[in-house]
Design an enzyme around this catalytic site. Sequence first.
Site, short mmCIF file in Angstrom:
data_model
loop_
_atom_site.label_atom_id
_atom_site.label_comp_id
_atom_site.label_asym_id
_atom_site.label_seq_id
_atom_site.Cartn_x
_atom_site.Cartn_y
_atom_site.Cartn_z
N ASP A 180 145.24 -29.77 60.22
CA ASP A 180 144.65 -28.46 59.93
C ASP A 180 145.43 -27.77 58.81
O ASP A 180 146.51 -28.24 58.41
CB ASP A 180 144.66 -27.62 61.22
N PRO A 196 139.86 -29.09 51.68
CA PRO A 196 138.94 -28.28 50.86
C PRO A 196 138.54 -26.95 51.51
O PRO A 196 138.35 -25.96 50.80
CB PRO A 196 137.72 -29.17 50.67
N LEU A 197 138.48 -26.89 52.83
CA LEU A 197 138.12 -25.64 53.50
C LEU A 197 139.14 -24.54 53.18
O LEU A 197 138.80 -23.41 52.88
CB LEU A 197 138.02 -25.87 55.01
N TYR A 198 140.43 -24.90 53.27
CA TYR A 198 141.47 -23.89 53.04
C TYR A 198 141.71 -23.65 51.56
O TYR A 198 142.23 -22.61 51.17
CB TYR A 198 142.77 -24.32 53.74
N GLU A 220 141.40 -30.86 56.43
CA GLU A 220 140.61 -29.63 56.20
C GLU A 220 141.04 -29.00 54.87
O GLU A 220 140.88 -27.80 54.65
CB GLU A 220 140.80 -28.65 57.36
N ASP A 273 134.29 -23.45 60.92
CA ASP A 273 134.17 -24.12 62.22
C ASP A 273 132.75 -24.01 62.78
O ASP A 273 132.15 -22.93 62.74
CB ASP A 273 135.10 -23.44 63.24
C1 GLA Z 1 140.79 -24.43 62.95
C2 GLA Z 1 139.96 -25.70 62.79
C3 GLA Z 1 139.22 -26.00 64.09
C4 GLA Z 1 140.23 -26.15 65.22
C5 GLA Z 1 141.09 -24.91 65.32
C6 GLA Z 1 142.22 -25.09 66.29
O1 GLA Z 1 139.99 -23.30 63.10
O2 GLA Z 1 139.05 -25.57 61.72
O3 GLA Z 1 138.44 -27.17 63.96
O4 GLA Z 1 141.01 -27.29 64.99
O5 GLA Z 1 141.66 -24.57 64.06
O6 GLA Z 1 143.07 -23.98 66.37
#
Ligand code: GLA
Length: 428
Positions: free
Chosen positions: A170, A205-207, A203, A231
């Site tokens: 993450d 690219p999301l961040y 994750e 999410d």
């Molecule tokens: C982020 C991730 C989720 C999950 C939570 C856990 O939001 O995108 O998929 O793993 O953290 O805290």
Amino acid sequence: MQLRSRYHRLGCALALRFLALVPWGIPRARALDNGLAMTPTMGWLHWERFMCNLDCQEEPDSCISEQLFMQMAELMVSDGWKDAGYEYLCIDDCWMAPQRDSEGRLQADLQRFPGGIHRLANYVHSKGLKLGIYADVGNKTCAGFPGSFGYYDVDAQTFADWGVDLLKFDGCYCDSIKHLADGYKYMSLALNRTGRSIVYSCEWPLYMSPLKKPNYEEIRHYCNHWRSFADISDSWQSVKSILDWTSAHQDRIVGVAGPGGWNDPDMLVIGNFGLSWDQQVTQMALWAIMAAPLLMSNDLRNISPQAKALLQDKDVIAINQDPLGKQGYQLRKVSNFEVWERPLLDLAWAVAVINQQESGGPRSYTISIASLGRGVACNPACHITQLLPVKRELGFYEWTSMLKIRINPTGTVLLRIEDRSQTSKSLL
Ligand code: GLA
């Protein structure tokens, strides 16, 4: 994937410190290809359904504990999930103790995981399954447990020693975009150096995207799959927002996906509370079209036979797992119908039509067969099977013909088109 790219010098002090200590520590070296996720990963991931439930006193059956994972492992085998292809049993956030051990290693919360992760991994392996775990590139996980920043090599080695087979990494609590990118790359290489085959789920690219446009080619060099969007939750609005984001960005993301590296639109929430039957069909069909990892987040101890049959549908899974490994795309959107298509092995195609109108009843949509599969899916003729919502042989069609289908609101009709004329030609 992956991991084929040349290593870029890491800027962060942490990494340089490790490089100074480890002379074989990679600058310019070619990273190993991990050879994993040649088709999208399939399995189960606890987050959407069980979240960060730490209260094993009040809720022993749904807190994040070894008991939960052992029960899921048993059911994955006894109830046909493993045979259907769901192989990775994945732990998300909230498995850790609040502190590292005296040697700086992550440790499981021993109240909730009395045997530790190593024993759980052995148990999961004894069932013929694989174990996934979760950590974070920054200073803390999203739920506030210890982050891996400063400990990438230690954590990669710990996971390998425990027998972990997948890491979801993450991106919370990372203090700069540089640390984020460097951390994701560094962990990829650290996992490779352990010599254990560990699927790497990112994750990044999301961040990154609020600050900088992600370079998906680069991300693919390091990750087996990557999340770009928020999410998922157990609602149609959430599933729809993921589909909308994906079609809006398809020019950038579709071409990058392929064996070894996949766009990850997040977990399947089929079998929970928030989606109608038609919406569950839409999620399954579109996750197949998108070549998405199929990571269910539901309660396998309590799931309807209908949701189970949908999640275990062999024909739909075969589209998701098609060895050609090409992600599908939205072909057109017209009067609240969306047509998506995906090229498959042996000149076959999958086509999904969603009825996005949320009022009224079932509506009819007429497809011009010639418009599908870049004009070649059915040239000069083909055989069409409807796979969802129910399987039905629709028969032979000519290139010039039209196909009329009826679709419920927020539902999807999924078709498989096979160019039987090619098959018969090759038999001649
Ligand atoms: C982020 C991730 C989720 C999950 C939570 C856990 O939001 O995108 O998929 O793993 O953290 O805290």
